[in-house]
Design a protein around this motif. Sequence first.
Motif, PDB file in Angstrom:
ATOM      1  N   ILE A   6      34.658  40.588 -15.352  1.00 55.56           N
ATOM      2  CA  ILE A   6      34.684  39.181 -15.772  1.00 55.56           C
ATOM      3  C   ILE A   6      34.738  38.264 -14.562  1.00 55.56           C
ATOM      4  CG2 ILE A   6      36.045  37.458 -17.010  1.00 55.56           C
ATOM      5  CD1 ILE A   6      34.628  39.347 -18.870  1.00 55.56           C
ATOM      6  N   TYR A   7      35.545  38.625 -13.589  1.00 59.78           N
ATOM      7  CA  TYR A   7      35.729  37.761 -12.422  1.00 59.78           C
ATOM      8  C   TYR A   7      34.420  37.588 -11.646  1.00 59.78           C
ATOM      9  CZ  TYR A   7      37.590  36.075  -7.973  1.00 59.78           C
ATOM     10  OH  TYR A   7      37.830  35.335  -6.846  1.00 59.78           O
ATOM     11  N   VAL A   8      33.664  38.660 -11.479  1.00 61.15           N
ATOM     12  CA  VAL A   8      32.451  38.597 -10.666  1.00 61.15           C
ATOM     13  C   VAL A   8      31.291  37.981 -11.452  1.00 61.15           C
ATOM     14  CG1 VAL A   8      30.731  39.983  -9.417  1.00 61.15           C
ATOM     15  CG2 VAL A   8      33.165  40.531  -9.228  1.00 61.15           C
ATOM     16  N   THR A   9      31.179  38.290 -12.732  1.00 62.64           N
ATOM     17  CA  THR A   9      30.005  37.843 -13.492  1.00 62.64           C
ATOM     18  C   THR A   9      30.133  36.411 -13.994  1.00 62.64           C
ATOM     19  OG1 THR A   9      30.938  38.883 -15.476  1.00 62.64           O
ATOM     20  CG2 THR A   9      29.333  40.158 -14.199  1.00 62.64           C
ATOM     21  N   THR A  10      31.253  36.061 -14.623  1.00 62.88           N
ATOM     22  CA  THR A  10      31.349  34.754 -15.289  1.00 62.88           C
ATOM     23  C   THR A  10      32.574  33.939 -14.906  1.00 62.88           C
ATOM     24  OG1 THR A  10      32.587  35.665 -17.166  1.00 62.88           O
ATOM     25  CG2 THR A  10      30.174  35.725 -17.309  1.00 62.88           C
ATOM     26  N   SER A  11      33.595  34.568 -14.314  1.00 61.76           N
ATOM     27  CA  SER A  11      34.868  33.882 -14.039  1.00 61.76           C
ATOM     28  C   SER A  11      35.424  33.209 -15.290  1.00 61.76           C
ATOM     29  CB  SER A  11      34.705  32.849 -12.911  1.00 61.76           C
ATOM     30  OG  SER A  11      34.367  33.498 -11.700  1.00 61.76           O
ATOM     31  N   GLY A  12      35.248  33.871 -16.421  1.00 60.29           N
ATOM     32  CA  GLY A  12      35.777  33.359 -17.673  1.00 60.29           C
ATOM     33  C   GLY A  12      34.881  32.367 -18.384  1.00 60.29           C
ATOM     34  N   GLY A  13      33.808  31.936 -17.750  1.00 64.08           N
ATOM     35  CA  GLY A  13      32.942  30.917 -18.333  1.00 64.08           C
ATOM     36  C   GLY A  13      31.794  31.499 -19.127  1.00 64.08           C
ATOM     37  N   PRO A  14      30.907  30.621 -19.608  1.00 62.28           N
ATOM     38  CA  PRO A  14      31.011  29.148 -19.548  1.00 62.28           C
ATOM     39  C   PRO A  14      32.160  28.632 -20.408  1.00 62.28           C
ATOM     40  CG  PRO A  14      29.198  29.814 -20.961  1.00 62.28           C
ATOM     41  CD  PRO A  14      29.718  31.075 -20.354  1.00 62.28           C
ATOM     42  N   GLY A  15      32.829  27.637 -19.913  1.00 60.56           N
ATOM     43  CA  GLY A  15      34.061  27.184 -20.568  1.00 60.56           C
ATOM     44  C   GLY A  15      35.098  28.284 -20.466  1.00 60.56           C
ATOM     45  N   ASN A  16      35.582  28.737 -21.605  1.00 62.51           N
ATOM     46  CA  ASN A  16      36.465  29.910 -21.635  1.00 62.51           C
ATOM     47  C   ASN A  16      35.915  30.968 -22.587  1.00 62.51           C
ATOM     48  OD1 ASN A  16      36.911  28.602 -24.060  1.00 62.51           O
ATOM     49  ND2 ASN A  16      39.106  29.103 -24.115  1.00 62.51           N
ATOM     50  N   SER A  17      34.582  30.994 -22.728  1.00 58.96           N
ATOM     51  CA  SER A  17      33.973  31.862 -23.735  1.00 58.96           C
ATOM     52  C   SER A  17      34.031  33.339 -23.376  1.00 58.96           C
ATOM     53  CB  SER A  17      32.508  31.456 -23.956  1.00 58.96           C
ATOM     54  OG  SER A  17      31.774  31.559 -22.752  1.00 58.96           O
ATOM     55  N   THR A  18      34.294  33.679 -22.111  1.00 59.04           N
ATOM     56  CA  THR A  18      34.437  35.088 -21.728  1.00 59.04           C
ATOM     57  C   THR A  18      35.787  35.376 -21.098  1.00 59.04           C
ATOM     58  OG1 THR A  18      33.412  34.692 -19.570  1.00 59.04           O
ATOM     59  CG2 THR A  18      31.948  35.366 -21.373  1.00 59.04           C
ATOM     60  N   SER A  19      36.724  34.457 -21.230  1.00 54.93           N
ATOM     61  CA  SER A  19      38.053  34.680 -20.661  1.00 54.93           C
ATOM     62  C   SER A  19      38.770  35.800 -21.410  1.00 54.93           C
ATOM     63  CB  SER A  19      38.879  33.389 -20.745  1.00 54.93           C
ATOM     64  OG  SER A  19      40.171  33.602 -20.228  1.00 54.93           O
ATOM     65  N   VAL A  20      39.480  36.645 -20.664  1.00 53.51           N
ATOM     66  CA  VAL A  20      40.237  37.763 -21.237  1.00 53.51           C
ATOM     67  C   VAL A  20      41.660  37.710 -20.678  1.00 53.51           C
ATOM     68  CG1 VAL A  20      38.243  39.268 -21.635  1.00 53.51           C
ATOM     69  CG2 VAL A  20      39.373  39.280 -19.411  1.00 53.51           C
ATOM     70  N   PRO A  21      42.619  38.398 -21.300  1.00 50.73           N
ATOM     71  CA  PRO A  21      44.023  38.290 -20.850  1.00 50.73           C
ATOM     72  C   PRO A  21      44.230  38.637 -19.388  1.00 50.73           C
ATOM     73  CG  PRO A  21      43.933  39.310 -23.005  1.00 50.73           C
ATOM     74  CD  PRO A  21      42.511  39.176 -22.545  1.00 50.73           C
ATOM     75  N   SER A  22      43.583  39.691 -18.881  1.00 57.08           N
ATOM     76  CA  SER A  22      43.801  40.067 -17.486  1.00 57.08           C
ATOM     77  C   SER A  22      43.311  38.970 -16.535  1.00 57.08           C
ATOM     78  CB  SER A  22      43.100  41.386 -17.174  1.00 57.08           C
ATOM     79  OG  SER A  22      41.719  41.289 -17.472  1.00 57.08           O
ATOM     80  N   TYR A  23      42.214  38.299 -16.885  1.00 59.77           N
ATOM     81  CA  TYR A  23      41.759  37.189 -16.063  1.00 59.77           C
ATOM     82  C   TYR A  23      42.708  36.004 -16.172  1.00 59.77           C
ATOM     83  CZ  TYR A  23      38.880  33.519 -14.078  1.00 59.77           C
ATOM     84  OH  TYR A  23      38.433  32.479 -13.292  1.00 59.77           O
ATOM     85  N   GLU A  24      43.278  35.773 -17.353  1.00 58.59           N
ATOM     86  CA  GLU A  24      44.256  34.698 -17.514  1.00 58.59           C
ATOM     87  C   GLU A  24      45.508  34.960 -16.686  1.00 58.59           C
ATOM     88  OE1 GLU A  24      44.265  31.747 -19.027  1.00 58.59           O
ATOM     89  OE2 GLU A  24      42.140  32.017 -19.429  1.00 58.59           O
ATOM     90  N   VAL A  25      45.903  36.222 -16.560  1.00 56.94           N
ATOM     91  CA  VAL A  25      47.050  36.555 -15.702  1.00 56.94           C
ATOM     92  C   VAL A  25      46.754  36.131 -14.269  1.00 56.94           C
ATOM     93  CG1 VAL A  25      48.395  38.455 -14.718  1.00 56.94           C
ATOM     94  CG2 VAL A  25      47.840  38.454 -17.162  1.00 56.94           C
ATOM     95  N   TYR A  26      45.579  36.474 -13.779  1.00 58.94           N
ATOM     96  CA  TYR A  26      45.195  36.094 -12.414  1.00 58.94           C
ATOM     97  C   TYR A  26      45.123  34.578 -12.270  1.00 58.94           C
ATOM     98  CZ  TYR A  26      41.968  34.937  -8.649  1.00 58.94           C
ATOM     99  OH  TYR A  26      41.389  34.356  -7.552  1.00 58.94           O
ATOM    100  N   ARG A  27      44.457  33.911 -13.214  1.00 59.62           N
ATOM    101  CA  ARG A  27      44.250  32.458 -13.101  1.00 59.62           C
ATOM    102  C   ARG A  27      45.573  31.704 -13.119  1.00 59.62           C
ATOM    103  NH1 ARG A  27      43.245  27.847 -16.185  1.00 59.62           N
ATOM    104  NH2 ARG A  27      43.870  28.919 -18.104  1.00 59.62           N
TER     105      ARG A  27
END
Length: 326
Positions: free
Chosen positions: A265-286
Amino acid sequence: MPSSSTETADTAARGGTVPSGPSRHHGRGNRAQRRPGRRSGWLPLAYLLPAFAVYAAFLLYPLIRSAQFSLYEYDGATLGTFVGLANYADVLGDPDLRASFGHALVLIGFYAVLPVLLGLPLAALLTRAKVRGLAFFRTVVFLPQVVAMVVVAVAWRRIYDPDGPLNGALRAIGLDGLTRGWLGDYTLALPAVGLIGTWVQLGLVTVLLMAGMSRIPSERYEAARLDGASPAREFFAVTLPAVRGEVAVALTLTIIAALKTFDLIYVTTSGGPGNSTSVPSYEVYRRAFELGEVGSATAVAVVLTALIFLISLGVNRIADRESGSE
């Protein structure tokens, strides 16, 4: 009254057995026999202690500290303020966080369910079809597991690029209307990332299932053919019941991979566009490293850990119940 020495001599003369010695030697022998038993009781624990110490230092202690931090409003630098379960209430009440957990559940379908559904027939084909060069095919199928996920993410980001190979192939066959920026589409970005996970996990699932299928006795298939079973009937009646354990292992590993995915997720979309690909592990980092909300980030991590544990436990309990009912 004869003395004890006279009794011993008479007993020896009659061919009897002379006592071996005083009773204190017998007690000493018991102690000598019990001593190894006592030592062996501690010996397994001594062997396990180094591994448990590493496990406790690098897993249990950070988990306990994370649970402690989750009860504080803490930025990682200044003194934290105790807020109790407020961070957990934020996890349940924040729509963005709830959406990230929903995205993770969607990824389970791509990381776990789809690879198992595709891997079962593929493994059966590679195992039963007597394919020449089977080791080569097995290596090719397993190859995505060997490549680092960051490399996979960079390669697929290029494939999904508006000017990338995927859109180029669509234009080449006259399907220009289907071309788009796949990772920038609010509707298709999450499925596009999920398909990458399907491609990566398919090799692991297939190799696990092939290992299980290779142990099925050939007599079972011969008996099924004598009963007039078709290849499809053989698969559902013989192959599938025999690899339930491998299916449970594959589901457990892939579900865990889906729920803890971060680098893809981090390399491909960084949770975007918007938050449409955000996942819990990425939210922990963010939250921890971009917003400085360490307490909230650890609360998300604890909830994610509990979710992984419960889902994995449920999968294994179902598999054990089905295997026990046979």
